[in-house]
Design an enzyme around this catalytic site. Structure first.
Site, PDB file in Angstrom:
ATOM      1  N   LYS A  14      58.223  46.154  25.460  1.00 40.70           N
ATOM      2  CA  LYS A  14      58.124  47.708  25.473  1.00 40.70           C
ATOM      3  C   LYS A  14      59.597  48.551  25.972  1.00 40.70           C
ATOM      4  O   LYS A  14      60.075  48.202  27.065  1.00 40.70           O
ATOM      5  CB  LYS A  14      57.052  47.980  26.544  1.00 40.70           C
ATOM      6  CG  LYS A  14      55.841  47.670  25.858  1.00 40.70           C
ATOM      7  CD  LYS A  14      54.704  48.475  26.905  1.00 40.70           C
ATOM      8  CE  LYS A  14      54.160  47.359  27.882  1.00 40.70           C
ATOM      9  NZ  LYS A  14      53.094  47.823  28.511  1.00 40.70           N
ATOM     10  N   ARG A  43      61.663  51.428  26.813  1.00 34.99           N
ATOM     11  CA  ARG A  43      61.850  52.723  27.341  1.00 34.99           C
ATOM     12  C   ARG A  43      62.873  53.925  26.741  1.00 34.99           C
ATOM     13  O   ARG A  43      64.189  53.259  26.527  1.00 34.99           O
ATOM     14  CB  ARG A  43      62.053  52.981  28.759  1.00 34.99           C
ATOM     15  CG  ARG A  43      62.064  54.244  29.376  1.00 34.99           C
ATOM     16  CD  ARG A  43      62.405  54.067  30.930  1.00 34.99           C
ATOM     17  NE  ARG A  43      62.035  55.432  31.574  1.00 34.99           N
ATOM     18  CZ  ARG A  43      60.749  55.988  31.827  1.00 34.99           C
ATOM     19  NH1 ARG A  43      59.669  55.213  30.985  1.00 34.99           N
ATOM     20  NH2 ARG A  43      60.633  56.930  32.059  1.00 34.99           N
ATOM     21  N   ASP A  46      17.508  30.870  46.271  1.00 37.62           N
ATOM     22  CA  ASP A  46      18.098  32.060  46.459  1.00 37.62           C
ATOM     23  C   ASP A  46      19.309  32.326  46.004  1.00 37.62           C
ATOM     24  O   ASP A  46      20.139  33.399  46.324  1.00 37.62           O
ATOM     25  CB  ASP A  46      18.248  32.544  48.176  1.00 37.62           C
ATOM     26  CG  ASP A  46      19.235  31.505  48.841  1.00 37.62           C
ATOM     27  OD1 ASP A  46      19.600  30.688  48.172  1.00 37.62           O
ATOM     28  OD2 ASP A  46      19.624  31.693  49.999  1.00 37.62           O
ATOM     29  N   GLY A  47      19.952  31.401  45.279  1.00 37.52           N
ATOM     30  CA  GLY A  47      21.372  31.714  44.684  1.00 37.52           C
ATOM     31  C   GLY A  47      22.407  30.939  45.401  1.00 37.52           C
ATOM     32  O   GLY A  47      23.512  30.876  44.756  1.00 37.52           O
ATOM     33  N   GLU A  48      22.132  30.492  46.654  1.00 36.62           N
ATOM     34  CA  GLU A  48      23.351  29.967  47.520  1.00 36.62           C
ATOM     35  C   GLU A  48      23.691  28.620  46.741  1.00 36.62           C
ATOM     36  O   GLU A  48      22.755  27.884  46.238  1.00 36.62           O
ATOM     37  CB  GLU A  48      23.022  29.958  48.970  1.00 36.62           C
ATOM     38  CG  GLU A  48      22.969  31.202  49.335  1.00 36.62           C
ATOM     39  CD  GLU A  48      22.639  31.412  50.856  1.00 36.62           C
ATOM     40  OE1 GLU A  48      23.000  32.615  51.481  1.00 36.62           O
ATOM     41  OE2 GLU A  48      22.561  30.409  51.469  1.00 36.62           O
ATOM     42  N   ALA A  99      43.667  39.489  25.095  1.00 36.37           N
ATOM     43  CA  ALA A  99      44.269  39.448  23.866  1.00 36.37           C
ATOM     44  C   ALA A  99      45.232  40.607  23.656  1.00 36.37           C
ATOM     45  O   ALA A  99      45.620  40.717  22.582  1.00 36.37           O
ATOM     46  CB  ALA A  99      43.537  39.035  22.627  1.00 36.37           C
TER      47      ALA A  99
END
Lengths: 302, 302, 302, 302, 302, 302
Positions: free
Chosen positions: D191, D193, D37-39, D223
């Site tokens: 950056k 301002r 069941d994926g557990e 990236a």
């Protein structure tokens, strides 16, 4: 805010009923029984979701059983959605194991406090703890109420003592509280150490000759301290009409035998634990229901 | 198992050095300083990974600062891989706030104990706590050691007292321990309540007339209790040559002034907190370094 | 739901009064004093049962003492039945110890956060924390408010700066918030590393030549960063009329001396900690009481 | 003291094997699989009782699954008697959720740290955390190791960069560490301002014209930051031969596409998470196995 | 590493002695008594500092008292410096309260597990728990051992059963374990629901006609299940020579009466709780001392 | 008291909408998304301060991701001032890892319960847990609701089964609950052990010859148990028209293939997890929205 829900364990159901009457509420319905193998069976039958629940349970002997019963009641209440669970413990067992003296002992009062917290109890109401320092064992808020006023009031109605006596050094502060209520002087009986090697003797400090003593303590357990104090008082010349007063009347082991040998006018105590039946003692029981109901009422309104 | 690593905060570094000498180890290197804004700066310079670390710090006033310093030392040690951190607190501040009396007070001793646990400290060594019930505030193991034996030993070497006096009811058990060590009788000074309305007076219980008293307590703080007790003893006819003895010599506020007014032969105390300089008192300081070194040695071997 | 109960420790009682006025409530009555031995004495005199309690205490130096005072206030409130206890800490000491750099240091901000939680405090209100990541030290909810808007508003009323300057890389985001409020460009002073072996120099990034700078930071402590930034700005040709602005004005150690050597038009800060008296600085103090009152009001209604 | 027991989850088993080889031990046997069941299905096959256990698991995406796998491994180890469980997390997912910015967000890094503690893990080894302040989210000891030295060493062997570039303000301190290792100057892309209303632009601070840049960051995820920084560098006149270096190479989403558009000489990263296969990038992978093995060795000997 | 220190509460001291003999150690000296008021008195007389302590205490009825005794023993051991405290609980009371069915009940098994953890116990050894899911109530490691092998071995020596019978659906897995040990088929008695309104009847699944059954369960409490199963088997034609086997022989309430009415060849059980004296039953008691000693030996070496 | 605030994670948003409709409230606004690197991004957009918050999240596979999503939602809610956070988990992943069988496994159900508590979740609503004993893994209150009544009701409307069948011993109690609702007898399929060495075979207990069976279980995962049970029923002569019924329809791995090979009239299940699309099965999905809405309504009023 809904009314408080009072539930009672099996340690003192008649006190539970008395508190409920004083609060003007019906006591909560719950099954507190034993499975055939002796394990405790709990089933709450009142709705507790969102309620402010008060569990009455003095942890008198056998304290382990009454404590576990309280823990299971609290677990049932908490898991069933109680908003808050307050343990109302008018007698707090193991309060006297509040320090380690010999070394490899338990610190019983703290161990019990930790069990109470582990049970998910949010708050405790205690009455005349053996020592106020027991509160330090609790992280959760502890409401400490007292039966001294109603006990002193009853003594005043019934007797005419002329001195309040502390039967040992540990009860001096308590004796002073009675003295203030009754406007009386205080005397103290204490074990005096005569020298490094000699055995000690009980001495009386304060004027007791010809006086009618009221000897007070937080509890009467085996009555050993009380009995020795009364003998010391008689030797010191007090009147042979002594009244004893204590918040908690356990009367275990040789208590009845010891007390019946003394010239007692009256033994005044409360119903913090169930009073002994047909004891032969001149027993006067003051109910702590009003004091506890007042505390519950105050706590539940906030 | 490696040797214990002893680190000292700034509350009593000379005691730290004395303990290290008694243990035969070098004291751990660490920077304990202040940043320019007054915040505490800690940097451990000894390797602590896997070590059994002992932090010496009596939390004398300002207890908040010394406590935070200890917390930061413990945090640094724990995060740097110490195997176990033991706080060695020969003086435990806030021990007297061990019960709530007036109602809306804090329970200071428990609050401090909870901070110590929150800091990740594993164990505490305390010395002559104000009351043994303070241990109930701690969940972590507390090793309670005493300076009574070395203090009594020093008194025996220097003086010839003939009675041990407890200056109030709270120190009676302590006085009895001194009495056993010195093979002497015990007397007690206590505030006696004369009646419900009359003010109380200090009375002496026990034979002190003509005796040379050794008055003992756990600490001398403002010296108010000691001073009142000595006056009561003098009134009761003791010799005007009194020796005082206490584990903790704080000597705060009016202490020096009060003590200098008394006929003291000697004041015997320890270096649990730094002794006052040039006090003018006939001060005799017994080091607790051997007692603490012995405890550390015992604890670190297990 | 009852009104919030605001109590103030001793770290900034006048701010406490200002917040109470802004909330339109009387400040809660409590004794915050010292015992003769220097230990903190707390007694709450307002009823706290069921109340939503706010404790104002900026943990400025000596932070250990103010922190312990707050812990004891919280303990008293919690044990006396407060419904919830919120610490309002407009200045949060030890916020700068938010990472371990050298290795065997403490992580002071986390250690303090753990003490606050251990004290049973439910929630914290902080103002312009040194770094927003300090919230990660707390498991309990932290309400982070800011004085940037009222500070920028006051600057706009009083001055005409033409550029907002961050004095180092750590304050760039803060500078951008001021720039948005004032509609100004941002410049940054930063220590530039010239090569692997050469020492670094302070460079200015952004157009400052001929500009009138507003240099902003979260706090002015020793004023070292501010002083170096202003010098770099002057070298870069800014006008010799500089305004400094910071949420927290500690002004410790050489701060006053450093600032008095600069061509300052104004130093704008808040009363998060008590402002220095008679500093000789052109100091403008903006009260954070409205911001904190608004936060308390918002928190207490939910 | 027995040798450390290294177990690997499924997030990076080849790194687990490499660490085991570096430690000179066999990797512990354990089943890490999925039920139908994926557990997650865990079964430890090596004896763990009394062992010092190290669980290798970088919590890369899907971090919830790898985290739960680690939690279950720790639960199995702890319940089976492991003496101590250390999580070795060379990549720590959710480290970037280390503050709350918008208000009603989670504090992901702290939430994850609390899950790790709840799992009974005693200690964490992390490598080049996004920010050193993440340690404040942990109460348990965190050992923070770095790949900067081996990465710089490999760069030195392969390339001749002439300037270290930080692609934003957040990586400046990291860039300075590389610069010290390589004896190079630092430049910063950030950056800027321009005013309160104008949009920002990326500027380069420092001499990069004609230089061969080494752009460094803690991780390459999409990236985006790297790509924008390289473009800014090219505009500023750097040589069209750029080397990128980062401790964690996730390369998610548009990363490969973005990077393939740049004039890259080399992308140097580590195997903290599995390196991408056949990426087309000039990828150079430095193993962190020696650094982690050294940390485990150091930790396990104490 | 020192030898394990085995201490025994009062619930089964003779098993304590048997385990000590099996381990080849002297049982630890400790006082486990009652104060005159019925409260438990504990004093450890062996040195516990640094020791690996094992507390033997099956929490049979009255489980509250035996549980509290174990808690106090653990508290004493922990505060006295025990390195680790393991509760050895061959019978775990309240294991059957492992789910809530009716609603407002407690979850007794979890409540007890929380008390054990609150007592500072580090680890538990249990034997043939009522259900393996009880381990989920514990956060601390639980070592689950079994008496099935020695019980099956003794049955093989004494009897010749030809089928293993589970007396209800809950014991089927247990029956299969016996069947594997004895190489026998399994039959199941179960309450069959005939329709929605009809009452159920006990049916036997599997071939039992003419067979000699071994009926197995984890415990015999009131013997109700066992008794009904044997009756169903007899109706189904089994030989009137039945052997019962269970790990825990409580024999409470009507057990003896019920069992004496059955055609029993033998009742095989263990000394996990003290065996009844002079029961009149053909009782064969297998000691679990070897199994527990082996577990302690294994745990204490790591 | 304000209305409950229902938020839905991404595990079953359409169920969230259905519950909101049933409650008559708008579902709370929140962003539940992924960052580019795959990490979960949460932002609550409804005001949560002071609200009673319900988080709908069945932790179906991948349970780690859905669990972490729920943890982050809870963290955001708690830090933003939610009064109480209740996790509504109609499917509880890892419930089957509720015991340790082989030894060095995790106890997955307890590990998950501990993570939920660590996330600051106050309460859990679960639906038809694999076993009621899972509640013992939780200290916090768990409200256990059931879909058995609405499932039985739908079966009654659609089909005419004549016997309820439990496909193994673990589902017998569940089958009896269906039988009571439908007034039908119960049969059980179970793996029978023929002898110690022979392999087991599936046997049917109860009258199924010619009957139309309703086979019930808590969940259909890979459908292995269901498939084997139906084959055993067919061999035992039941009608080739079988109805399956289960609270949780996971249908993972070979489920569809196995089920399509059986003579099924209908498969009745709920939307506790999203129902498979275009499965080819005669699937009938009963919504659990009414049951969950009723529980939320009940819980939020208290």
């Amino acid at each position: 805010m809904t009314a408080p829900l009072l539930l009672s364990g099996s340690a003192n159901p008649s006190l539970g009923n008395a508190i409920a009457r004083a609060l003007g509420v019906a006591i909560g319905a719950c099954l507190v029984d034993r499975f055939p193998d002796g394990e405790i069976q709990i089933e709450l039958r009142s709705e507790v979701r969102g309620r402010d629940v008060y569990l009455l349970q003095p942890t008198r002997p056998p304290a382990g059983e009454y404590l576990l019963e309280m823990v299971l009641l609290a677990d049932a209440a908490r898991r069933s959605g109680a908003r808050r669970v307050t343990a109302v413990m008018p007698y707090f067992g193991y309060a006297r194991q509040d320090r380690r003296v010999l070394g490899r002992e338990p610190l019983g009062a703290r161990a019990v406090a930790d069990l109470i917290a582990a049970a998910g109890i949010d708050r405790v109401v205690a009455l005349d703890l053996h020592s106020a320092t027991v509160e330090g064992c609790f992280r959760l808020p502890l409401e400490h109420v007292s039966a001294v006023k109603p006990l002193a009031q009853r003594v005043r109605e019934l007797e005419k003592p002329s001195v309040v006596v502390s039967p040992d050094l540990g009860a001096v502060k308590l004796a002073e509280r009675y003295a203030r209520e009754l406007d009386l002087p205080v005397a103290v009986v204490h074990k005096q150490r005569l020298s490094g090697s000699e055995v000690s003797a009980r001495a009386v400090v304060g004027a007791v000759k010809g006086a009618t003593p009221l000897v007070v303590d937080d509890m009467i357990s085996t009555a050993g301290t009380m009995s020795a104090a009364v003998e010391a008082l008689l030797e010191a010349g007090c009147m042979p009409e002594v009244t004893l007063c204590a918040s908690h009347g356990l009367f275990v082991g040789p208590a009845m035998q010891r007390l019946s040998a003394l010239p007692l006018r009256r033994v005044v105590t409360t119903d913090s634990v169930p009073a002994p039946q047909a004891s032969g003692l001149p027993l006067e029981v003051v109910s702590v229901a009003p004091v506890l109901a007042e505390a519950i009422s105050r706590l539940s309104q906030a």
